[in-house]
Motif scaffolding. Structure first.
Motif, PDB file in Angstrom:
ATOM      1  N   UNK A   1      36.524  41.870  40.624  1.00  0.00           N
ATOM      2  CA  UNK A   1      36.499  40.567  39.962  1.00  0.00           C
ATOM      3  C   UNK A   1      35.060  40.089  39.779  1.00  0.00           C
ATOM      4  N   UNK A   2      34.264  40.256  40.815  1.00  0.00           N
ATOM      5  CA  UNK A   2      32.889  39.762  40.762  1.00  0.00           C
ATOM      6  C   UNK A   2      32.081  40.507  39.693  1.00  0.00           C
TER       7      UNK A   2
ATOM      8  N   UNK B   1      33.456  39.811  36.135  1.00  0.00           N
ATOM      9  CA  UNK B   1      33.165  38.455  35.654  1.00  0.00           C
ATOM     10  C   UNK B   1      31.770  38.444  35.033  1.00  0.00           C
TER      11      UNK B   1
ATOM     12  N   UNK C   1      32.106  40.337  31.780  1.00  0.00           N
ATOM     13  CA  UNK C   1      32.749  39.522  30.737  1.00  0.00           C
ATOM     14  C   UNK C   1      31.771  38.491  30.188  1.00  0.00           C
TER      15      UNK C   1
ATOM     16  N   UNK D   1      31.066  38.127  26.316  1.00  0.00           N
ATOM     17  CA  UNK D   1      31.299  36.887  25.563  1.00  0.00           C
ATOM     18  C   UNK D   1      30.000  36.400  24.922  1.00  0.00           C
TER      19      UNK D   1
ATOM     20  N   UNK E   1      36.354  43.224  25.297  1.00  0.00           N
ATOM     21  CA  UNK E   1      37.293  42.206  25.787  1.00  0.00           C
ATOM     22  C   UNK E   1      38.717  42.746  25.862  1.00  0.00           C
TER      23      UNK E   1
ATOM     24  N   UNK F   1      40.038  43.408  29.137  1.00  0.00           N
ATOM     25  CA  UNK F   1      40.527  42.269  29.920  1.00  0.00           C
ATOM     26  C   UNK F   1      41.860  41.762  29.362  1.00  0.00           C
ATOM     27  N   UNK F   2      42.356  42.428  28.319  1.00  0.00           N
ATOM     28  CA  UNK F   2      43.512  41.864  27.607  1.00  0.00           C
ATOM     29  C   UNK F   2      44.697  42.804  27.477  1.00  0.00           C
TER      30      UNK F   2
ATOM     31  N   UNK G   1      43.480  47.334  32.463  1.00  0.00           N
ATOM     32  CA  UNK G   1      43.049  45.954  32.182  1.00  0.00           C
ATOM     33  C   UNK G   1      42.426  45.457  33.487  1.00  0.00           C
TER      34      UNK G   1
ATOM     35  N   UNK H   1      41.329  42.363  34.582  1.00  0.00           N
ATOM     36  CA  UNK H   1      41.909  41.152  35.183  1.00  0.00           C
ATOM     37  C   UNK H   1      43.304  41.419  35.728  1.00  0.00           C
TER      38      UNK H   1
ATOM     39  N   UNK I   1      28.450  26.984  36.768  1.00  0.00           N
ATOM     40  CA  UNK I   1      29.351  25.914  37.180  1.00  0.00           C
ATOM     41  C   UNK I   1      30.338  26.364  38.256  1.00  0.00           C
ATOM     42  N   UNK I   2      30.585  27.648  38.323  1.00  0.00           N
ATOM     43  CA  UNK I   2      31.532  28.127  39.332  1.00  0.00           C
ATOM     44  C   UNK I   2      30.819  28.625  40.590  1.00  0.00           C
TER      45      UNK I   2
ATOM     46  N   UNK J   1      45.757  36.688  28.186  1.00  0.00           N
ATOM     47  CA  UNK J   1      44.769  37.380  27.351  1.00  0.00           C
ATOM     48  C   UNK J   1      43.654  36.498  26.819  1.00  0.00           C
TER      49      UNK J   1
ATOM     50  N   UNK K   1      41.175  36.277  38.732  1.00  0.00           N
ATOM     51  CA  UNK K   1      39.972  37.092  38.923  1.00  0.00           C
ATOM     52  C   UNK K   1      38.753  36.204  39.201  1.00  0.00           C
TER      53      UNK K   1
ATOM     54  N   UNK L   1      36.248  36.073  42.265  1.00  0.00           N
ATOM     55  CA  UNK L   1      34.805  36.258  42.050  1.00  0.00           C
ATOM     56  C   UNK L   1      33.998  35.122  42.668  1.00  0.00           C
ATOM     57  N   UNK L   2      34.439  33.896  42.463  1.00  0.00           N
ATOM     58  CA  UNK L   2      33.642  32.763  42.942  1.00  0.00           C
ATOM     59  C   UNK L   2      33.714  32.624  44.457  1.00  0.00           C
TER      60      UNK L   2
ATOM     61  N   UNK M   1      30.275  30.653  45.261  1.00  0.00           N
ATOM     62  CA  UNK M   1      30.469  29.206  45.326  1.00  0.00           C
ATOM     63  C   UNK M   1      30.429  28.735  46.778  1.00  0.00           C
TER      64      UNK M   1
ATOM     65  N   UNK N   1      33.983  22.205  44.793  1.00  0.00           N
ATOM     66  CA  UNK N   1      34.004  23.086  43.625  1.00  0.00           C
ATOM     67  C   UNK N   1      34.944  24.272  43.854  1.00  0.00           C
TER      68      UNK N   1
END
Lengths: 636, 636
Positions: A90-91, A94, A97, A101, A150, A153-154, A186, A188, A356-357, B154, B192, B196-197, B203, B208
């Protein structure tokens, strides 16, 4: 308490004395405070997956042998490991991703502060993913690459593997992984499924649980490959560059900004704008302007791409603040000590969280978004310049320790250097030298720092022993940083430590590549996501030889493995077919079955397996033996 | 050791004596063996997120106050809770995805053994999701519904919330959740990201972290709604049906097949084919043919849809095997005790695992795929018939305990019953009676069993107290099963326990609906994913009144919460705006800040909050007070 050496790094050791004198706790104090650590947890025999628990299995067989739900020691150990693999996947993913993006948004004209720096890499990636590129606009190709990424992830079809893993491993390996049911479809979904199957009352067959974990670990690999390759397209593929490493790179005469974490999206822009603000820094009294230094893997990212000096690695990140000369530490994601804010509170240093996370209580949060990247980077550097004015000159203590480091050995750079020996067939000189024994094999040294080891020491012991045995050394992550900090990424180190065969090869390549001497002893491939670069090189070798990865004399070592990402990496290294050394004893010793599965049975299933050995001398011997065994398998 | 009552269920208690006599350990023995449980884990002050650990925070403030990485107690507690929410979301949503994919494959003509049983529900769902249905073939609509659902796994745009949550909560609630940044955009990605966070060094701001966890919990809600609604389309929307519950439903004269777990995809087909095999069962000597009974939430699913009798709930699932008359226990996913295989090994019972990602060491695995559902179901029943021949008649001991249960109160069924009072405006009688005080409020009782409580007891105490206070009672999951087993889903219970106002309303509805008396005291809405049904009803009420969910006198109680799914459900109930009682003390007591956030500050943010209270009498009082406070807010 026994007096122990906590770090082999003289700069960290020097700063530790400063911390002690100032009464400031560091990671090593916290380690000491945590002793003795829980034996149940250390053996993996503790379960907190539901609120009937916590449950513990008695390792001696006298107390409870089952959790309240009925889970046995094997299930409990396996579930926890599988969840660590999922968290690692996941880390990394992320991070991947986020880059994908960013490229998508760039292709849509939404990101003014970025561009595709390496079009050749983008086109190479597009080719691997089956995306037509000829005659098309770069940003159109970029968009398709992002969308294809992507999909990983989908995709909802279990039987269709992820695009990136399919494009990044030898066909034979893909077939083997498919047969074992561990090829992720996938990222995620694989993370979510791993969490689901380890929920109370689900998978209670430890082999099945671990195969699920391995699928998650291979999803981690997928996430890492795409993070590396897309970062290269966006920011440039690393090529050799000479820089310096260790805390001595912090300049008392400059506004020092450390970038710490893992994701290059912000740090690249900070590097871009830093010198635009030199004048402001000088106006504030910093005669050398703004000095960006790196820590941990964000540090590795900007080091291998731009030669930004590296201040330190994971375990000594607090020490950068203790120099009293660090004006801002800008952090993004992963392996950032929450203690930074508390240490910084004793100094003028501004700790700035940006994602932010990923916030830290007590730090300043500046929300980073790619759309306004330059503006955010300037704002952060302004905070550093402002903090510079609050420095306490009496407390400045920068250790006079730094080493030259030749870094930036992407797979492309290694093959590029080899092409100076044989432009037609660049891998031939490497293969010839493996066949003739000048090079016995290849070792990738990576992974974290861990307070359970003397910082950086195992890396050095293992590297020197392997080098003497003519093993070509690649490094990433905190391992690479350890070598950089200790002068092992130099030509001198090659001359000092390499066995004759290895020295001859490194010298031949180095000279052909225009260096006045050999390549450095250890080749810095990048951050921890860049372990994918070593796999790319191994895959090129395997494809050239028509063999599987597990046939190659390639080994992996994580002497100070610590994070869940490292657990995931180690596990996919095993699944890729590599003997994989862990210098940290996994929290798995409570299950003899799980231990046997990953250290013995895995060999038959995957070709790779774990070699658990905290003693670095012994570990090096085992790695050499593993290489010899693989050579024998190839008839060498 | 103090003698304690482990279950309030006379059937389970009777079987426990049988287990003790036979020297077979059950969940209660394992609970006893695990005492005392780890205090660090119980308080949430243990961290095993990386291999520097395990780390523990001294709750008394004398020993270590920080993990080795520097994480404080708040971060450590919050991370663990957030991961539990993510795991719960993963579990429910995996179930939901499985149904969505089945509908997709059905629409593609790949599944001969399924059909859309409830076209009206499918069309209603399509309408909610903005899918045109008029004049289109049912399977085309089904395909679009499945694809729209899969988008929720997705979508890569953070700012676009999941389709299902948007279609299932009042607009005011969606706005509030959006403002707080907790509206999930993609279930898998949210799981995920939560992993991750919470990775080491990410985090470290507990608020948060917990907001991230709440986003995961709302992803859980999304997964549950879609699981419920699509299951209704596929298998039918529950409507009232009279059946029986408790271990007495096992028939010594039949081949008894228990379906246990959560996912109806296989159990529905087992129910379909069971009676086709009656002749074979009779030929084997079972004069009453095949008798399918339910356990846990798979049991609830087939109970509310088809009136299949329910044998028992989570904590006493082993007892079904101990009757010596259970020939097969067929399990799918979640809350299945791994001990079943060991208990079954002492009997003739065949434990059959069916999902490839949920095996149990020692059980028989029959791999289930929708493509061959009937064939697999027949094969499993054949195993049961075969096992029947191996019964030891001397060990058959079926407690003579069962109760009538009127079940099947989907939101549609409740509104349908109300429409008998007011066909034009079915919610009006309910609202009128809430306004006039005949009904003070509504309580949803759900969640698990937990060995930390006397099985089922808190459910009964709370329900009876709330009923006396004229609170309308809805139930799901193991809570619903507890009521069914104890005769609280009967008209007699209404007459015995309901306050005058409530009794009058339930009687009026019951009579109008053609029952010769009141509705049952507790309305069985279904399995734990069917908590979404209660939200559907509350949303209909809120929309009708033009208020938010948090304005309604609706409370939630999980007196024996145990699983990560329950943690997720409780958390989304809080986020939806409901005062939410937990009878199990969360593993969070080590952080006063986290406790304050979820029990106090949450009220200001979400309107909902946790009420932690193990004593059921006290808890009931607090729930009544919470209802009164909400009524006062509405001026009632």
């Amino acid at each position: 308490m026994e007096k122990i050496t906590v770090s082999s790094d003289p700069a960290a050791t020097e700063m530790l004395a400063v911390a002690t004198a100032a009464g400031i706790d560091t990671v090593w104090d916290r380690h000491r405070m945590q002793q003795p650590q829980c034996g149940f947890g250390s053996l993996g025999l503790c379960c907190r997956i539901c609120w009937k628990g916590p449950c513990r299995i008695d390792p001696f067989g006298e107390g409870p042998q089952f959790g309240i739900c009925g889970a046995d020691r094997d299930t409990i150990v396996a579930r926890h490991l599988a969840r660590m693999m999922a968290a690692g996947a996941a880390a990394h993913s992320e991070h991947g991703r986020h880059i994908a993006l960013a490229i998508l948004h760039l292709s849509q004209g939404r990101l003014a502060d970025y561009k595709i720096h390496d079009e050749a890499k983008l086109l190479a990636v597009a080719g691997r993913l089956g995306i037509a590129a000829e005659g098309r606009a770069v940003l159109d190709v970029a968009r398709d690459v992002a969308l294809k990424t992507l999909e990983d992830f989908q995709n909802q079809d279990d039987e269709t593997p992820c695009n990136w893993i399919s494009a990044s491993l030898p066909a034979k390996r893909i077939d083997r992984l498919r047969q074992l049911g561990v090829l992720p479809h996938n990222i995620d979904a694989t993370v979510a499924r791993t969490m689901a199957r380890t929920h109370v009352g689900c998978d209670a067959d430890y082999t099945n649980v671990l195969l699920g974990g391995i699928r998650a670990a291979l999803a981690d690999f997928n996430g890492m490959v795409l993070a590396t390759e897309l970062s290269d397209a966006l920011f440039g593929t690393p090529s050799p560059v000479v820089t310096t490493a260790n805390l001595g790179v912090i300049k008392p005469t400059a506004v020092n900004v450390a970038v710490n974490g893992h994701n290059p999206l912000l740090s690249e822009v900070i590097c871009d704008v830093a010198h635009e603000m030199d004048a402001e820094a000088r106006a504030a009294g910093a005669k050398d302007g703004v000095n960006v230094v790196g820590i941990c893997c964000t540090g590795n990212e900007v080091m291998v791409r731009h030669g930004i000096p590296l201040a330190t690695n994971y375990l000594s990140q607090e020490m950068a603040i203790l120099t009293g000369a660090l004006d801002a530490m800008v952090v993004d994601v992963q392996c950032i000590m929450p203690s930074l804010a508390r240490v910084a509170a004793c100094f003028h240093t501004q700790v700035v969280t940006t994602m932010d996370e990923n916030k830290i209580s007590g730090a300043t949060h500046v929300s980073f978004h790619e759309e306004t990247a330059r503006e955010t980077a300037r704002r952060i550097i302004a905070l550093a310049i402002n903090a510079f004015g609050r420095r306490d000159q009496a407390r400045i203590h920068v250790p006079d320790v730094k080493h030259t480091a030749i870094v930036g050995f992407s797979a492309e750079a290694v093959i590029g250097a080899l092409s100076k020996l044989d432009a037609e067939d660049p891998l031939k000189p490497l293969i010839d030298n493996i066949v003739n024994g000048n090079i016995q094999g290849v070792a990738l040294l990576g992974g974290c720092n861990n307070t359970k080891s003397t910082q950086d020491e195992s890396f050095q012991v293992i590297a020197k022993t392997l080098a003497k045995n003519n093993v070509l050394l690649l490094a990433t992550g905190c391992g690479a940083a350890a070598f950089a900090k200790h002068g092992l990424m130099t030509q001198e180190a090659t001359n000092l430590y390499a066995g004759d065969g290895l020295k001859a090869v490194l010298t031949a390549i180095g000279r052909a590549a225009g260096l006045d001497g050999p390549l450095p002893l250890v080749l810095h491939m990048g951050s921890c996501v860049d372990n994918s670069r070593a796999v790319a090189l191994a895959t090129a070798l395997a494809d050239k030889l028509g063999v599987d990865l597990s046939d190659l004399p390639v080994v992996v070592s994580a002497p100070e493995a610590m994070s869940e990402k490292a657990v995931a990496i180690g596990t996919w290294a095993l699944a890729a077919g590599f003997p994989t050394h862990l210098g940290t004893v996994p929290q798995a010793g409570g299950s003899a079955n799980v231990v046997k599965l990953v250290t013995e049975d895995a060999k038959g299933l995957f070709g790779g397996y774990f070699l658990v050995e905290p003693d670095p001398e012994v570990a090096a011997g085992k790695l050499v033996a593993a290489i010899k065994e693989k050579r024998a398998g190839l008839g060498l």
